[in-house]
Enzyme design. Structure first.
Site, mmCIF file in Angstrom:
data_model
loop_
_atom_site.group_PDB
_atom_site.id
_atom_site.type_symbol
_atom_site.label_atom_id
_atom_site.label_comp_id
_atom_site.label_asym_id
_atom_site.label_seq_id
_atom_site.Cartn_x
_atom_site.Cartn_y
_atom_site.Cartn_z
ATOM 1 N N ARG A 230 0.864 -1.186 0.000
ATOM 2 C CA ARG A 230 0.000 0.000 0.000
ATOM 3 C C ARG A 230 0.895 1.229 0.000
ATOM 4 O O ARG A 230 1.990 1.218 0.609
ATOM 5 C CB ARG A 230 -0.865 0.047 1.261
ATOM 6 C CG ARG A 230 -2.124 -0.775 1.201
ATOM 7 C CD ARG A 230 -3.171 -0.173 0.260
ATOM 8 N NE ARG A 230 -4.394 -0.954 0.199
ATOM 9 C CZ ARG A 230 -4.627 -1.956 -0.655
ATOM 10 N NH1 ARG A 230 -3.719 -2.304 -1.528
ATOM 11 N NH2 ARG A 230 -5.785 -2.592 -0.659
ATOM 12 N N HIS A 278 -0.975 0.901 -9.538
ATOM 13 C CA HIS A 278 -1.688 0.024 -8.594
ATOM 14 C C HIS A 278 -2.397 -1.119 -9.346
ATOM 15 O O HIS A 278 -3.586 -1.342 -9.149
ATOM 16 C CB HIS A 278 -2.707 0.838 -7.768
ATOM 17 C CG HIS A 278 -3.149 0.118 -6.517
ATOM 18 N ND1 HIS A 278 -3.398 0.760 -5.324
ATOM 19 C CD2 HIS A 278 -3.390 -1.191 -6.267
ATOM 20 C CE1 HIS A 278 -3.779 -0.122 -4.407
ATOM 21 N NE2 HIS A 278 -3.778 -1.326 -4.970
HETATM 22 P P1 NDP Z 1 -1.908 -11.382 4.486
HETATM 23 O O1 NDP Z 1 -2.802 -10.873 5.551
HETATM 24 O O2 NDP Z 1 -2.070 -12.795 4.032
HETATM 25 O O3 NDP Z 1 -0.379 -11.210 4.927
HETATM 26 C C1 NDP Z 1 0.076 -10.062 5.563
HETATM 27 C C2 NDP Z 1 1.498 -10.308 6.031
HETATM 28 O O4 NDP Z 1 2.016 -9.098 6.610
HETATM 29 C C3 NDP Z 1 1.588 -11.393 7.110
HETATM 30 O O5 NDP Z 1 2.750 -12.161 6.953
HETATM 31 C C4 NDP Z 1 1.683 -10.561 8.388
HETATM 32 O O6 NDP Z 1 2.340 -11.210 9.467
HETATM 33 C C5 NDP Z 1 2.509 -9.403 7.911
HETATM 34 N N1 NDP Z 1 2.344 -8.255 8.799
HETATM 35 C C6 NDP Z 1 1.228 -7.548 9.105
HETATM 36 N N2 NDP Z 1 1.487 -6.585 10.002
HETATM 37 C C7 NDP Z 1 2.808 -6.682 10.282
HETATM 38 C C8 NDP Z 1 3.672 -5.983 11.159
HETATM 39 N N3 NDP Z 1 3.233 -4.991 11.947
HETATM 40 N N4 NDP Z 1 4.959 -6.363 11.209
HETATM 41 C C9 NDP Z 1 5.423 -7.373 10.452
HETATM 42 N N5 NDP Z 1 4.643 -8.103 9.598
HETATM 43 C C10 NDP Z 1 3.357 -7.742 9.511
HETATM 44 O O7 NDP Z 1 -2.057 -10.386 3.268
HETATM 45 P P2 NDP Z 1 -1.808 -10.682 1.718
HETATM 46 O O8 NDP Z 1 -0.509 -11.345 1.549
HETATM 47 O O9 NDP Z 1 -3.001 -11.328 1.113
HETATM 48 O O10 NDP Z 1 -1.779 -9.176 1.136
HETATM 49 C C11 NDP Z 1 -0.832 -8.235 1.600
HETATM 50 C C12 NDP Z 1 -1.194 -6.839 1.111
HETATM 51 O O11 NDP Z 1 -0.968 -6.737 -0.297
HETATM 52 C C13 NDP Z 1 -2.672 -6.442 1.250
HETATM 53 O O12 NDP Z 1 -2.969 -6.053 2.558
HETATM 54 C C14 NDP Z 1 -2.788 -5.297 0.254
HETATM 55 O O13 NDP Z 1 -2.506 -4.073 0.911
HETATM 56 C C15 NDP Z 1 -1.695 -5.598 -0.778
HETATM 57 N N6 NDP Z 1 -2.245 -5.894 -2.098
HETATM 58 C C16 NDP Z 1 -1.864 -5.098 -3.155
HETATM 59 C C17 NDP Z 1 -2.309 -5.365 -4.420
HETATM 60 C C18 NDP Z 1 -1.838 -4.553 -5.569
HETATM 61 O O14 NDP Z 1 -2.336 -4.733 -6.695
HETATM 62 N N7 NDP Z 1 -0.854 -3.698 -5.403
HETATM 63 C C19 NDP Z 1 -3.214 -6.474 -4.700
HETATM 64 C C20 NDP Z 1 -3.551 -7.246 -3.538
HETATM 65 C C21 NDP Z 1 -3.073 -6.948 -2.285
HETATM 66 P P3 NDP Z 1 1.752 -12.564 10.114
HETATM 67 O O15 NDP Z 1 2.042 -13.638 9.075
HETATM 68 O O16 NDP Z 1 2.540 -12.727 11.330
HETATM 69 O O17 NDP Z 1 0.281 -12.341 10.310
HETATM 70 C C1 OXD Z 2 -6.152 -5.194 -3.191
HETATM 71 C C2 OXD Z 2 -5.638 -4.261 -4.198
HETATM 72 O O1 OXD Z 2 -6.004 -4.925 -1.993
HETATM 73 O O2 OXD Z 2 -5.940 -4.427 -5.392
HETATM 74 O O3 OXD Z 2 -6.709 -6.224 -3.586
HETATM 75 O O4 OXD Z 2 -4.904 -3.339 -3.849
#
Ligand code: NDP
Ligand code: OXD
Length: 315
Positions: A230, A278
């Site tokens: 993000r 994005h």
């Molecule tokens: P998940 O919830 O599956 O994974 C999030 C990861 O981040 C987990 O490993 C989590 O740790 C870690 N995390 C969260 N908070 C912290 C912190 N404070 N410190 C360290 N690690 C942290 O999410 P996804 O993998 O499905 O997606 C990740 C992000 O990708 C979404 O939230 C979205 O913002 C972004 N996204 C962007 C897209 C784009 O087109 N650019 C498309 C889709 C998503 P833990 O494993 O310990 O819970």
């Molecule tokens: C999502 C994105 O969060 O597209 O799925 O950013």
């Protein structure tokens, strides 16, 4: 019972897909709510603030986004189950984006593009993948898929998450206490974190200065940042300053503090920056429709929902 589609883009496409899958379904597109008391499920992407609160029988929110920071930032969001979109289609696209951009910078493609533009035939030394350390910030659904894709090339993988993890072929670190060591061992940092109060602004100058700039991958001219999580995770001006100061060699950014990225941003024209709008992992309307209907039927039948968001941790 009815499904409301409240999406700032592609709402008609989602409606066409859900109607094709379930012709008998009462699917409505906001702002045409009809009798709002009929609506039990909402499929949403950036819904107008307050809209969901106005639905008296809403029992389930399905987020088109995998990231739910926008929804959780709305103080009027009703306290009903919220599931976020997780699907192999989206996951595969994100793994492609991360692999593409890791390879692009590791193989110094921005420099070769410049040389080509000037018709200059010049050899540049390059590291082998097994000499390059890629650090994945975020080891969730998408981070783990990216790790799987990068393994194919033999990159040396590190990962950082909130809670400790054990993953085959990835040296895992977790929590603030292990962050600096993780950064010091990352030549290329690929970020797939959610935006939460804990992660906002984490990609700042101080963090970028902690990235590795020596060691086995000395053939990489400097550290690389890839952010597809993000825009709120990063400080755009700090990335520009780090590039100018050669603290960063290059960056690929799919997300920005302000989207669309303002025309005045120096990131647009920087020779070592890849800007995408994005769309690292665009989600397919057909996959979203299938997913939303599956969650809606599970909820109506009292069955378990997939990918429930934990509101206290913020993702
Ligand atoms: P998940 O919830 O599956 O994974 C999030 C990861 O981040 C987990 O490993 C989590 O740790 C870690 N995390 C969260 N908070 C912290 C912190 N404070 N410190 C360290 N690690 C942290 O999410 P996804 O993998 O499905 O997606 C990740 C992000 O990708 C979404 O939230 C979205 O913002 C972004 N996204 C962007 C897209 C784009 O087109 N650019 C498309 C889709 C998503 P833990 O494993 O310990 O819970
Ligand atoms: C999502 C994105 O969060 O597209 O799925 O950013």
């Amino acid at each position: 019972m009815a499904l409301l589609i409240a999406c700032s883009s592609r709402a008609e496409q989602f409606a066409a897909e859900v109607r094709a899958l379930d012709p008998g379904l009462d699917a409505r597109i906001a702002p045409d709510l009809g009798r709002s008391g009929d609506i039990d499920t909402a499929l949403v992407w950036q819904p107008p603030a307050g809209l969901l609160r106005s639905l008296p029988n809403l029992g389930l929110i399905v987020s088109v986004g995998a990231g739910v920071d926008g929804l959780l930032g709305d103080p009027t969001l009703p306290d009903v189950p919220l599931t976020r979109f997780v699907d192999p289609d989206l996951t595969g696209r994100m793994a492609e984006y991360i692999a593409l951009n890791v390879l692009y910078h590791h193989r110094r493609m921005s420099e070769f593009r410049e040389l080509q533009a000037r018709k200059v035939w010049r050899y540049l030394p390059e590291a082998a993948a097994h000499e390059v350390r890629v650090g994945l910030m975020g080891l969730g659904v998408l981070g783990m898929a990216a790790a799987g894709a990068l393994k194919t090339f033999g990159y040396r993988l590190r990962g950082w998450s909130r809670r400790p993890k054990v993953l085959d072929g990835v040296a895992c670190a977790s929590g603030p206490a292990e962050l600096d060591a993780f950064l010091a061992e990352s030549d290329i940092l690929a970020v797939l974190l959610p935006l939460t109060p804990e992660t906002r602004g984490i990609l700042n100058r101080g963090l970028l200065r902690k990235l590795s700039r020596s060691g086995r991958s000395a053939l990489l001219p400097g550290p690389v940042l890839i952010n597809a999580g993000r825009g709120g995770l990063q400080v755009d001006a700090d990335i520009v300053a780090a590039l100018e100061a050669s603290e960063l060699y290059a960056a690929s950014l799919d997300v920005f503090e302000t989207e669309p990225l303002p025309a005045a941003s120096p990131l647009w024209a920087h020779p070592r920056v890849v800007v995408t709008p994005h769309n690292a992992a665009e989600s397919s309307p057909a996959a979203i429709a299938r997913y939303a209907l599956r969650q809606m039927h599970a909820h109506r039948n009292g069955e378990a929902l997939e990918n429930l968001v934990d509101r206290t941790r913020g993702y």
